[in-house]
Design an enzyme around this catalytic site. Sequence first.
Site, PDB file in Angstrom:
ATOM      1  N   ASP A 293       0.821  -1.221   0.000  1.00  0.00           N
ATOM      2  CA  ASP A 293       0.000   0.000   0.000  1.00  0.00           C
ATOM      3  C   ASP A 293       0.852   1.267   0.000  1.00  0.00           C
ATOM      4  O   ASP A 293       1.932   1.286   0.596  1.00  0.00           O
ATOM      5  CB  ASP A 293      -0.928  -0.015   1.229  1.00  0.00           C
ATOM      6  CG  ASP A 293      -1.990   1.060   1.136  1.00  0.00           C
ATOM      7  OD1 ASP A 293      -2.473   1.327   0.016  1.00  0.00           O
ATOM      8  OD2 ASP A 293      -2.330   1.649   2.185  1.00  0.00           O
TER       9      ASP A 293
ATOM     10  N   ASN B 279     -11.159  -2.624  -4.941  1.00  0.00           N
ATOM     11  CA  ASN B 279     -10.448  -1.648  -5.775  1.00  0.00           C
ATOM     12  C   ASN B 279     -11.210  -1.272  -7.049  1.00  0.00           C
ATOM     13  O   ASN B 279     -10.842  -0.301  -7.731  1.00  0.00           O
ATOM     14  CB  ASN B 279      -9.028  -2.127  -6.123  1.00  0.00           C
ATOM     15  CG  ASN B 279      -8.059  -2.044  -4.959  1.00  0.00           C
ATOM     16  OD1 ASN B 279      -7.128  -2.842  -4.838  1.00  0.00           O
ATOM     17  ND2 ASN B 279      -8.236  -1.059  -4.066  1.00  0.00           N
TER      18      ASN B 279
HETATM   19  C1  IPE Z   1      -5.363  -2.638  -0.044  1.00  0.00           C
HETATM   20  O1  IPE Z   1      -5.040  -1.321  -0.195  1.00  0.00           O
HETATM   21  C2  IPE Z   1      -5.409  -3.324  -1.391  1.00  0.00           C
HETATM   22  C3  IPE Z   1      -4.125  -3.523  -2.051  1.00  0.00           C
HETATM   23  C4  IPE Z   1      -2.957  -3.170  -1.595  1.00  0.00           C
HETATM   24  C5  IPE Z   1      -4.218  -4.186  -3.329  1.00  0.00           C
HETATM   25  P1  IPE Z   1      -6.157  -0.196  -0.376  1.00  0.00           P
HETATM   26  O2  IPE Z   1      -5.434   1.085  -0.509  1.00  0.00           O
HETATM   27  O3  IPE Z   1      -7.084  -0.558  -1.479  1.00  0.00           O
HETATM   28  O4  IPE Z   1      -6.961  -0.305   0.992  1.00  0.00           O
HETATM   29  P2  IPE Z   1      -7.694   0.813   1.859  1.00  0.00           P
HETATM   30  O5  IPE Z   1      -8.562   1.594   0.907  1.00  0.00           O
HETATM   31  O6  IPE Z   1      -6.643   1.636   2.481  1.00  0.00           O
HETATM   32  O7  IPE Z   1      -8.459   0.026   2.869  1.00  0.00           O
HETATM   33  C1  IPE Z   2      -1.663   0.111  -3.319  1.00  0.00           C
HETATM   34  O1  IPE Z   2      -1.398   1.466  -3.370  1.00  0.00           O
HETATM   35  C2  IPE Z   2      -1.807  -0.509  -4.671  1.00  0.00           C
HETATM   36  C3  IPE Z   2      -3.173  -0.895  -5.020  1.00  0.00           C
HETATM   37  C4  IPE Z   2      -4.217  -0.848  -4.265  1.00  0.00           C
HETATM   38  C5  IPE Z   2      -3.353  -1.427  -6.365  1.00  0.00           C
HETATM   39  P1  IPE Z   2      -2.585   2.500  -3.402  1.00  0.00           P
HETATM   40  O2  IPE Z   2      -2.998   2.713  -4.821  1.00  0.00           O
HETATM   41  O3  IPE Z   2      -3.678   2.094  -2.491  1.00  0.00           O
HETATM   42  O4  IPE Z   2      -1.864   3.806  -2.861  1.00  0.00           O
HETATM   43  P2  IPE Z   2      -2.425   4.816  -1.768  1.00  0.00           P
HETATM   44  O5  IPE Z   2      -2.780   4.016  -0.559  1.00  0.00           O
HETATM   45  O6  IPE Z   2      -3.596   5.489  -2.373  1.00  0.00           O
HETATM   46  O7  IPE Z   2      -1.284   5.734  -1.521  1.00  0.00           O
HETATM   47 MG    MG Z   3      -4.060   2.430  -0.520  1.00  0.00          MG
END
Ligand code: IPE
Ligand code: IPE
Ligand code: MG
Length: 265
Positions: A39, A87
């Site tokens: 993340d 997502n």
């Molecule tokens: C979790 O991260 C999903 C992945 C890393 C693929 P998210 O960024 O989607 O989760 P939340 O929104 O912080 O819960």
């Molecule tokens: C995790 O990084 C990757 C995926 C969920 C695909 P994020 O896209 O959630 O990045 P932040 O949390 O918004 O910084």
């Molecule tokens: Mg994220």
Amino acid sequence: MPKPYTHPDAEPYKPLNWTGLEPPAFAGPVPHHVAVVMDGNGRWANRQGLPRTEGHRVGVDAMLDVIAGAVQAGVKHLSVYAFSTENWKRSPSEVRFLMGFNREVLHRHRDQLNEWGVRVRWAGRRPKLWGSVIKDLEIAEELTKDNTRMTLAMCINYGGRWEVVDAMRKMAEDVQSGRLKPSAISEKTIAKNLYLPNMPDVDLFIRSGGERRTSNFMMWEASYAELVFDDALWPEFSRENLWRAIQTFHARDRRYGGAVDVPRA
Ligand code: IPE
Ligand code: IPE
Ligand code: MG
């Protein structure tokens, strides 16, 4: 002799320790199954004044570094959360980018993973996931199926609750057809019906990016995992962060609900 490339866009092979780093001497056996929520890509990109998608691009280097570091450390199962069932709520352009990008990652890196002795498995749901992504996951699974050094579960269109729902549906079908008696259902029966039935429970659950939540990852498998949260945004995360998390894991006392008297010295 390196194995021949199976795709024209394959990256040149790198040795496992291309960074020159070796894992530290650990205080105990390495966790058997490590699960990682990768993340912080979007925030990393936005902080550099870049679109979120650039964070996903750079994040792949971190993922490969962590995969190599896990193999070096002797981890047998590594699960990485690449796209969750939640997502899909993101903008259509980010979703489209992530789908295409996951394919590209599989094309460019499957040969490298194979060369390192990594077996690739897909954990996730079919509905909604692009057919082309599923196809590439299946090609990577087939290519690497005989590898035994480490199993990498690519969790794409994965959600812990959906994984349990899908297991319940399979079990309900087995009950309906008379193959399964409701009174015979146990924790083992549920585990056997998850996406990857032979995957052991998660020992160490790591999340980068500073948030302290599990976001629906490995809900069943990580029920007794040690949780380690790292403030590094995913593109800044490296094998050294993984090894530090393993050291933190070794400092934990895993009691599994048991208790023993520890008399005061
Ligand atoms: C979790 O991260 C999903 C992945 C890393 C693929 P998210 O960024 O989607 O989760 P939340 O929104 O912080 O819960
Ligand atoms: C995790 O990084 C990757 C995926 C969920 C695909 P994020 O896209 O959630 O990045 P932040 O949390 O918004 O910084
Ligand atoms: Mg994220």
